[in-house]
Motif scaffolding. Structure first.
Motif, short mmCIF file in Angstrom:
data_model
loop_
_atom_site.label_atom_id
_atom_site.label_comp_id
_atom_site.label_asym_id
_atom_site.label_seq_id
_atom_site.Cartn_x
_atom_site.Cartn_y
_atom_site.Cartn_z
N LYS A 124 0.95 -1.22 0.02
CA LYS A 124 0.04 -0.07 0.02
C LYS A 124 1.08 1.31 0.02
O LYS A 124 0.42 2.30 -0.69
CB LYS A 124 -0.97 -0.07 1.11
CG LYS A 124 -1.84 1.22 1.21
CD LYS A 124 -2.61 1.23 2.57
CE LYS A 124 -4.14 0.78 2.23
NZ LYS A 124 -5.13 0.97 3.68
N SER A 125 1.81 1.32 0.53
CA SER A 125 2.85 2.45 0.59
C SER A 125 3.46 2.71 -0.69
O SER A 125 3.76 3.83 -0.90
CB SER A 125 3.80 2.29 1.68
OG SER A 125 5.00 1.17 1.48
N GLY A 126 3.79 1.80 -1.36
CA GLY A 126 4.43 1.99 -2.96
C GLY A 126 5.87 1.99 -2.68
O GLY A 126 6.37 2.56 -3.59
N ASN A 127 6.26 1.86 -1.63
CA ASN A 127 7.83 1.69 -1.36
C ASN A 127 8.35 0.58 -0.53
O ASN A 127 8.08 0.38 0.51
CB ASN A 127 8.25 3.05 -0.56
CG ASN A 127 9.76 3.09 -0.56
OD1 ASN A 127 10.46 2.73 -1.37
ND2 ASN A 127 10.03 3.90 0.50
N PRO A 128 8.85 -0.53 -1.36
CA PRO A 128 9.21 -0.28 -2.92
C PRO A 128 7.90 -0.33 -3.45
O PRO A 128 6.80 -0.94 -3.05
CB PRO A 128 9.88 -1.51 -3.21
CG PRO A 128 10.31 -2.38 -1.85
CD PRO A 128 9.38 -1.51 -0.79
N PRO A 129 8.10 -0.07 -4.69
CA PRO A 129 6.88 0.04 -5.72
C PRO A 129 6.09 -1.19 -6.14
O PRO A 129 6.91 -2.47 -6.37
CB PRO A 129 6.91 0.80 -6.84
CG PRO A 129 8.72 0.75 -6.90
CD PRO A 129 9.12 0.43 -5.56
N LEU A 130 5.04 -1.20 -6.37
CA LEU A 130 4.11 -2.44 -7.22
C LEU A 130 3.93 -2.09 -8.55
O LEU A 130 3.21 -0.80 -8.72
CB LEU A 130 2.82 -2.73 -6.46
CG LEU A 130 1.82 -3.84 -7.03
CD1 LEU A 130 2.83 -5.19 -7.05
CD2 LEU A 130 0.56 -3.88 -6.38
#
Length: 147
Positions: A124-130
């Motif tokens: 959900k955080s995007g860090n690392p990205p999906l």
């Protein structure tokens, strides 16, 4: 010559996790996550691609495929530009034991693909990205996906 690559990717969920490939871009020095899948061959429907790719990469039979949507991904990986049109599916493993482990995946040439069950909270955080871009929104907006 650059070209647009058609792909089919498959999402497998257990509890609050999804199965993803853990990749690394050495130019960006970035770890990222992406569902398993691959290129659609000429004359092959994208659902057939998803089934074939899971057989090739995981040696696994899948069932209950549900179409989630289509994403367009324009990106740079390892310093090279890429452009993909991606059909995204949710599916289930026929062999339920695959949910009890981290399935081993391999490229067609036999090289290993690092797979992990990644928690939705981490993604959900995007860090690392999906990747591909827009996948998180597609998943969380889907009636088939249980957040």
């Amino acid at each position: 010559m650059p070209r647009i690559r058609p792909l089919a990717l498959c999402i497998f969920q257990k509890d609050q996790q999804i199965l993803v490939h853990e990749g690394y871009d050495p130019v960006k020095q970035e770890t990222f996550y992406r569902p398993l899948g691959g290129g659609i061959e000429f004359g092959e429907q994208s659902m057939q691609t998803a089934v074939r790719e899971m057989k090739e990469e995981l040696n696994a039979e899948i069932c209950n495929l549900q179409y989630l949507g289509c994403l367009e991904n324009i990106f740079v990986y390892n310093g090279n530009p890429g452009h993909e049109i991606i059909q995204v599916y949710c599916a289930e493993f026929v062999d339920s034991h695959l949910y009890d482990c981290t399935p081993q995946a391999f490229e067609i040439d036999g090289s290993p693909i690092k797979t992990v069950w990644k928690s939705l909270e981490d993604l959900k955080s995007g860090n690392p990205p999906l990747y591909p871009a827009g996948l998180w929104q597609l998943l969380t907006g889907s009636a088939y996906f249980m957040e």
